[in-house]
Motif scaffolding. Structure first.
Motif, PDB file in Angstrom:
ATOM      1  N   THR A  22       0.869  -1.236  -0.003  1.00  0.00           N
ATOM      2  CA  THR A  22       0.000  -0.188  -0.212  1.00  0.00           C
ATOM      3  C   THR A  22       0.874   1.269  -0.081  1.00  0.00           C
ATOM      4  O   THR A  22       1.849   1.442   0.853  1.00  0.00           O
ATOM      5  N   PRO A  23       0.641   2.114  -0.948  1.00  0.00           N
ATOM      6  CA  PRO A  23       1.678   3.484  -0.861  1.00  0.00           C
ATOM      7  C   PRO A  23       1.260   4.457   0.244  1.00  0.00           C
ATOM      8  O   PRO A  23       0.041   4.302   0.766  1.00  0.00           O
ATOM      9  N   VAL A  24       2.194   5.173   0.523  1.00  0.00           N
ATOM     10  CA  VAL A  24       2.042   6.005   1.663  1.00  0.00           C
ATOM     11  C   VAL A  24       1.865   7.402   1.141  1.00  0.00           C
ATOM     12  O   VAL A  24       2.897   7.806   0.436  1.00  0.00           O
ATOM     13  N   PRO A  25       0.956   8.261   1.637  1.00  0.00           N
ATOM     14  CA  PRO A  25       0.856   9.564   1.043  1.00  0.00           C
ATOM     15  C   PRO A  25       1.809  10.399   1.788  1.00  0.00           C
ATOM     16  O   PRO A  25       2.216  10.412   2.799  1.00  0.00           O
ATOM     17  N   GLY A  26       2.368  11.420   0.757  1.00  0.00           N
ATOM     18  CA  GLY A  26       3.352  12.336   1.212  1.00  0.00           C
ATOM     19  C   GLY A  26       2.909  13.665   1.417  1.00  0.00           C
ATOM     20  O   GLY A  26       1.489  13.799   1.604  1.00  0.00           O
ATOM     21  N   PRO A  27       3.496  14.801   1.825  1.00  0.00           N
ATOM     22  CA  PRO A  27       2.963  16.145   2.065  1.00  0.00           C
ATOM     23  C   PRO A  27       2.028  16.589   0.942  1.00  0.00           C
ATOM     24  O   PRO A  27       2.297  16.268  -0.263  1.00  0.00           O
ATOM     25  N   GLY A  28       0.837  17.026   1.283  1.00  0.00           N
ATOM     26  CA  GLY A  28       0.109  17.369   0.361  1.00  0.00           C
ATOM     27  C   GLY A  28      -0.757  16.239  -0.597  1.00  0.00           C
ATOM     28  O   GLY A  28      -1.294  16.563  -1.561  1.00  0.00           O
ATOM     29  N   GLU A  29      -0.636  15.130   0.121  1.00  0.00           N
ATOM     30  CA  GLU A  29      -1.466  14.083  -0.791  1.00  0.00           C
ATOM     31  C   GLU A  29      -2.370  13.198   0.383  1.00  0.00           C
ATOM     32  O   GLU A  29      -2.217  13.315   1.324  1.00  0.00           O
ATOM     33  N   VAL A  30      -3.207  12.550  -0.484  1.00  0.00           N
ATOM     34  CA  VAL A  30      -4.129  11.444   0.285  1.00  0.00           C
ATOM     35  C   VAL A  30      -4.064  10.161  -0.280  1.00  0.00           C
ATOM     36  O   VAL A  30      -3.434   9.941  -1.444  1.00  0.00           O
ATOM     37  N   LEU A  31      -4.387   9.344   0.698  1.00  0.00           N
ATOM     38  CA  LEU A  31      -4.476   7.909   0.107  1.00  0.00           C
ATOM     39  C   LEU A  31      -5.986   7.748  -0.266  1.00  0.00           C
ATOM     40  O   LEU A  31      -6.757   7.858   0.772  1.00  0.00           O
ATOM     41  N   ILE A  32      -6.334   7.193  -1.411  1.00  0.00           N
ATOM     42  CA  ILE A  32      -7.693   6.693  -1.780  1.00  0.00           C
ATOM     43  C   ILE A  32      -8.081   5.393  -1.892  1.00  0.00           C
ATOM     44  O   ILE A  32      -7.421   4.619  -2.613  1.00  0.00           O
ATOM     45  N   ASP A  33      -8.934   4.769  -1.287  1.00  0.00           N
ATOM     46  CA  ASP A  33      -9.220   3.383  -1.643  1.00  0.00           C
ATOM     47  C   ASP A  33     -10.383   3.538  -2.658  1.00  0.00           C
ATOM     48  O   ASP A  33     -11.514   4.043  -2.361  1.00  0.00           O
ATOM     49  N   THR A  34      -9.850   3.108  -4.014  1.00  0.00           N
ATOM     50  CA  THR A  34     -10.557   3.262  -4.896  1.00  0.00           C
ATOM     51  C   THR A  34     -11.855   2.403  -5.084  1.00  0.00           C
ATOM     52  O   THR A  34     -11.773   1.140  -4.593  1.00  0.00           O
ATOM     53  N   SER A  35     -12.895   2.895  -5.517  1.00  0.00           N
ATOM     54  CA  SER A  35     -14.058   2.269  -5.988  1.00  0.00           C
ATOM     55  C   SER A  35     -14.231   2.291  -7.521  1.00  0.00           C
ATOM     56  O   SER A  35     -15.107   1.357  -8.098  1.00  0.00           O
ATOM     57  N   ALA A  36     -14.014   2.908  -8.516  1.00  0.00           N
ATOM     58  CA  ALA A  36     -14.051   2.967  -9.883  1.00  0.00           C
ATOM     59  C   ALA A  36     -12.981   3.722 -10.346  1.00  0.00           C
ATOM     60  O   ALA A  36     -12.282   4.980  -9.995  1.00  0.00           O
ATOM     61  N   ILE A  37     -12.363   2.876 -11.499  1.00  0.00           N
ATOM     62  CA  ILE A  37     -10.778   3.658 -12.027  1.00  0.00           C
ATOM     63  C   ILE A  37     -11.311   3.915 -13.783  1.00  0.00           C
ATOM     64  O   ILE A  37     -11.752   2.728 -14.411  1.00  0.00           O
TER      65      ILE A  37
END
Length: 332
Positions: A22-37
């Motif tokens: 799982t990627p880790v969000p850096g400054p100014g970022e968010v982690l999104i659990d995706t539902s549609a791509i």
């Protein structure tokens, strides 16, 4: 998490369904659990290695690579400097890579929150193509209410949204071109006032006839080849032509002095350039979200497939067997 990755350039078969950290969000970022791509043509060009060729002048990608530019999902974690209140919110995000995964990183200044009732699949089909169309019309062409617009390749992903966006911006007449009668019927169904064929030399004369000889104020050019040069036969005085793509190749070079006689403007739009102007990205995303909410923009979803079948999605898109955006479900 499950993700789609490729370690070499090539056909759809290079896409691998793998387990990644799982990627880790850096400054100014968010982690999104995706539902549609959403799936886009730039994803295919990345996979083919086209952006790694020197002549494309865009820098390319580093292997191994997780592609994908747009997601809908819920924020599950925030990086430094991000309001924790966004955790749990449904969002629509545009990104430079990494969307083909169950969890993806996005910059907080390149996403918008969505209403809880928003359709995840429909919204996931919007960001890349919709933002491109918006920026081409609003920022590059400076489209004004009451002007006439010609959208080349209006049955395609960018073109189909550009027709609707131009109407929402107050365009008087919207022309859409397409290669077959069934695709032209589709373009008319999107709200275009006229749908015409671009594969005959006479098509610019038809545009002139329908505009009482004045031509159109704005052209979104996506085809290239001989069509690129023909555009200027029906571009009005002070008209603006914006190059969005060239499916037939670049065609003959344009003599710059040709623009002088009618004080015309030629511009280009390349979406990643605007990642340096995130306020414009968010403006576009908000316009799209509001347009869908109010019913003036209707995303066209051609198919929904499991994330594990991304290779099939790429093959269908390359063969142009789907009309509309292909959306991946990361939970299947």
């Amino acid at each position: 998490m499950k993700a789609i990755q490729f370690r070499s350039f090539g056909g759809p078969e290079v896409l691998e369904y793998v387990d990644l950290p799982t990627p880790v969000p850096g400054p100014g970022e968010v982690l999104i659990d995706t539902s549609a791509i959403g799936v886009n043509f730039p994803d295919i060009r990345e996979r083919l290695g086209m952006y790694n060729r020197p002549e494309t002048r865009v820098g390319g990608v580093t292997l191994p690579h997780v592609a994908g530019l747009q997601v809908v999902g819920r924020v599950s974690e925030t990086g430094e400097g991000v309001d924790p209140g966004v955790v749990g919110r449904k969002v629509m995000a545009l990104m430079s890579k990494g969307a083909y995964a169950q969890q993806a990183i996005a910059r907080v200044n390149m996403l918008v929150t969505l209403d809880e009732m928003a359709n995840d699949v429909a919204m996931a089909g919007l960001p890349c193509q919709g933002v491109t169309a918006y920026l081409a019309l609003r920022v590059c062409a400076h489209l004004q209410a009451g002007e006439n617009v010609l959208i080349q390749g209006a049955a395609g992903g960018v073109g189909s949204l550009a027709v609707q966006i131009a109407k929402a911006m107050g365009a008087q007449l919207v022309f859409g071109t397409a290669s077959t009668e069934s695709r032209r019927a589709f373009v008319r169904g999107l709200g275009a006032d006229h749908a015409i064929a671009y594969d005959t030399p006479q098509w610019p004369q038809r545009v002139l006839e329908l505009t009482a000889g004045r031509g159109v104020n704005v052209i979104l050019e996506t085809i290239g080849g001989e069509v690129f040069d023909q555009n200027f036969e029906c571009l009005a005085t002070l008209g603006r032509c914006v190059v969005v793509g060239s499916t037939r190749g670049p065609g003959e070079a344009l003599a710059p002095r040709r623009l002088m006689a009618k004080a015309q403007t030629l511009a280009g739009v390349y979406l990643p350039t605007f990642f340096q102007r995130p306020a414009l990205i968010r403006e576009a995303l908000e316009f799209l979200a509001d347009g869908v909410s109010s019913g003036v923009i209707k995303p066209v979803i051609g198919a929904t497939l499991p994330l594990s079948e991304t290779a099939l999605a790429h093959a269908l898109l390359e063969r142009r067997e789907v009309q509309g955006v292909i959306v991946l479900d990361p939970n299947l």
